[in-house]
Design an enzyme around this catalytic site. Structure first.
Site, PDB file in Angstrom:
ATOM      1  N   ASN A 103       0.717  -1.257  -0.037  1.00  0.00           N
ATOM      2  CA  ASN A 103      -0.076  -0.126  -0.036  1.00  0.00           C
ATOM      3  C   ASN A 103       0.685   1.285  -0.071  1.00  0.00           C
ATOM      4  O   ASN A 103       1.915   1.303   0.352  1.00  0.00           O
ATOM      5  CB  ASN A 103      -0.942   0.011   1.374  1.00  0.00           C
ATOM      6  CG  ASN A 103      -2.051  -1.045   1.239  1.00  0.00           C
ATOM      7  OD1 ASN A 103      -2.038  -1.798  -0.014  1.00  0.00           O
ATOM      8  ND2 ASN A 103      -2.466  -1.489   2.160  1.00  0.00           N
ATOM      9  N   ASP A 105      -0.669   4.304   1.158  1.00  0.00           N
ATOM     10  CA  ASP A 105      -1.586   5.332   1.973  1.00  0.00           C
ATOM     11  C   ASP A 105      -0.943   5.701   3.196  1.00  0.00           C
ATOM     12  O   ASP A 105      -1.892   6.570   3.946  1.00  0.00           O
ATOM     13  CB  ASP A 105      -3.011   4.640   2.049  1.00  0.00           C
ATOM     14  CG  ASP A 105      -2.850   3.119   2.635  1.00  0.00           C
ATOM     15  OD1 ASP A 105      -1.765   2.956   3.359  1.00  0.00           O
ATOM     16  OD2 ASP A 105      -3.953   2.167   2.509  1.00  0.00           O
ATOM     17  N   HIS A 120       5.882  -0.572  -2.806  1.00  0.00           N
ATOM     18  CA  HIS A 120       5.556   0.255  -3.867  1.00  0.00           C
ATOM     19  C   HIS A 120       5.635   1.690  -3.759  1.00  0.00           C
ATOM     20  O   HIS A 120       4.783   2.438  -4.405  1.00  0.00           O
ATOM     21  CB  HIS A 120       4.079  -0.058  -4.436  1.00  0.00           C
ATOM     22  CG  HIS A 120       3.834  -1.747  -5.008  1.00  0.00           C
ATOM     23  ND1 HIS A 120       2.890  -2.312  -4.740  1.00  0.00           N
ATOM     24  CD2 HIS A 120       4.691  -2.386  -5.634  1.00  0.00           C
ATOM     25  CE1 HIS A 120       2.870  -3.489  -5.386  1.00  0.00           C
ATOM     26  NE2 HIS A 120       4.113  -3.416  -6.002  1.00  0.00           N
ATOM     27  N   GLY A 189      -5.323  -9.047   2.980  1.00  0.00           N
ATOM     28  CA  GLY A 189      -5.903  -8.191   2.091  1.00  0.00           C
ATOM     29  C   GLY A 189      -5.115  -8.103   0.760  1.00  0.00           C
ATOM     30  O   GLY A 189      -4.973  -6.997   0.176  1.00  0.00           O
ATOM     31  N   THR A 190      -4.548  -9.118   0.296  1.00  0.00           N
ATOM     32  CA  THR A 190      -3.898  -8.999  -1.238  1.00  0.00           C
ATOM     33  C   THR A 190      -4.514 -10.196  -2.014  1.00  0.00           C
ATOM     34  O   THR A 190      -4.641 -11.147  -1.824  1.00  0.00           O
ATOM     35  CB  THR A 190      -2.301  -8.876  -1.003  1.00  0.00           C
ATOM     36  OG1 THR A 190      -1.790  -8.925  -2.337  1.00  0.00           O
ATOM     37  CG2 THR A 190      -2.018 -10.269  -0.253  1.00  0.00           C
ATOM     38  N   ILE A 216     -11.503 -11.664   2.065  1.00  0.00           N
ATOM     39  CA  ILE A 216     -12.858 -11.784   2.109  1.00  0.00           C
ATOM     40  C   ILE A 216     -13.177 -12.805   1.221  1.00  0.00           C
ATOM     41  O   ILE A 216     -14.249 -13.511   1.246  1.00  0.00           O
ATOM     42  CB  ILE A 216     -13.711 -10.489   1.759  1.00  0.00           C
ATOM     43  CG1 ILE A 216     -12.951  -9.826   0.654  1.00  0.00           C
ATOM     44  CG2 ILE A 216     -13.921  -9.670   3.009  1.00  0.00           C
ATOM     45  CD1 ILE A 216     -14.044  -8.693  -0.222  1.00  0.00           C
ATOM     46  N   GLU A 217     -12.140 -13.357   0.345  1.00  0.00           N
ATOM     47  CA  GLU A 217     -12.319 -14.359  -0.469  1.00  0.00           C
ATOM     48  C   GLU A 217     -10.938 -14.936  -0.779  1.00  0.00           C
ATOM     49  O   GLU A 217      -9.775 -14.321  -0.481  1.00  0.00           O
ATOM     50  CB  GLU A 217     -12.930 -13.984  -2.163  1.00  0.00           C
ATOM     51  CG  GLU A 217     -12.192 -12.857  -2.643  1.00  0.00           C
ATOM     52  CD  GLU A 217     -12.650 -12.153  -3.819  1.00  0.00           C
ATOM     53  OE1 GLU A 217     -13.959 -12.803  -4.073  1.00  0.00           O
ATOM     54  OE2 GLU A 217     -12.044 -11.386  -4.612  1.00  0.00           O
ATOM     55  N   ALA A 234     -10.854  -7.760   7.467  1.00  0.00           N
ATOM     56  CA  ALA A 234      -9.701  -7.728   8.102  1.00  0.00           C
ATOM     57  C   ALA A 234      -9.830  -6.744   9.514  1.00  0.00           C
ATOM     58  O   ALA A 234      -9.434  -7.151  10.724  1.00  0.00           O
ATOM     59  CB  ALA A 234      -8.662  -6.616   7.405  1.00  0.00           C
TER      60      ALA A 234
END
Ligand code: NAD
Ligand code: ZN
Length: 248
Positions: A103, A105, A120, A189-190, A216-217, A234
């Site tokens: 991330n 952010d 990144h 979450g990746t 979530i998947e 998360a």
């Protein structure tokens, strides 16, 4: 939520010698930042060409219109959520040694995490492509658009990796070290589809680390790399794990 699995994962984290976090856009979704891929992914509605380095260099003003709208006017408002806060707490407890994040952010740092390798880069600083001076995005004057370097009048680029650019050298090197040293890796979450970032958990697993994943998947990592998969959000699962860790 599988209570027994949460308890087992809490035990693994508590007994770890070198826990490393590995995060992607999914950890920030509950902070209001959409992911790029998957459900509600940004690239389903916006063409990412504006952050291709070649396009950016030749269409500076055009690229900046979208960059400012998406990465500064919109992302800039986001605050850490309970998952970022749990990661910072794990570091504070001496359990989490480092976070490798895809991330840009700054939300891990905003939550209080100290050792964060930004694979990144980051949107929180801006680089002048002519004099190489860096500026904080928080205080930077974007107007008039497109922005100019306040020092030399040169072109300004966000400090995150554009498509077509390499990975920042130090973040890459440190992330590889973390991948080989960790005995437990906590992935949140990746999609595990972005190269070469997705190699980090794979290398950890090859070195026998236990790999815990929250998503979530199922992701590209779930089947071959993950040893413990927790399905869900998360910001809901991390506080549950923390509750269990504190009971141990
Ligand atoms: P991605 O956008 O490809 O995938 C996001 C993943 O998060 C998906 O697997 C999705 O199922 C999962 N997810 C969504 N909501 C979740 C939730 N509430 N809890 C747990 N998981 C959830 O993200 P990526 O794999 O990190 O790669 C895309 C690239 O895009 C990264 O390199 C990153 O630089 C960049 N990106 C960064 C941000 C950010 O800084 N917040 C946002 C979007 C994209
Ligand atoms: Zn300059």
């Amino acid at each position: 939520m599988d209570k027994n699995l949460i308890k087992e994962v809490a035990k693994i984290i508590k007994n770890s010698k070198h826990l490393t976090g590995f995060t992607g856009a999914g950890i920030s979704v509950e902070s209001g930042i959409p992911p790029f891929r998957g459900i509600n992914g940004l690239w389903n509605t916006i063409d990412p060409t504006f952050i291709e380095i070649n396009y950016f260099e030749h269409h500076y003003a055009d690229s900046w219109k979208d960059i400012k709208k998406i990465f500064y006017d919109f992302f800039g408002q986001a605050k850490p959520n309970p998952a970022h806060i749990a990661f910072a707490e794990l570091e504070e407890m001496g359990l989490m040694k480092a976070i490798v994040t895809q991330n840009i952010d700054n939300l891990h740092q905003d939550a209080g995490s100290k050792v964060v390798y930004e694979f990144h880069g980051t949107a929180s600083t801006l680089l002048c492509l002519d004099c190489y001076e860096r500026f904080s995005a928080q205080t930077f004057k974007f107007d008039p658009m497109p922005p100019k370097c306040p020092k030399c009048g040169g072109k300004i680029k966000p400090d995150f990796v554009f498509y077509g650019e390499g990975i920042p050298e130090k973040a890459y090197r440190m992330s590889m070290i973390e991948a080989t040293e960790s005995d437990v890796m906590l992935i949140v979450g990746t999609t595990g589809e972005v190269m070469p970032a997705c190699m980090i958990p794979t290398i950890a697993r090859q070195n026998n680390a236990k790999v815990i994943e929250i998503n979530i998947e199922p992701s590209a990592l779930t089947r071959g790399t993950t040893t413990h998969f927790l399905k869900g959000k998360a910001g809901e699962i991390m506080p549950e794990i923390m509750k269990e860790i504190k009971k141990l």
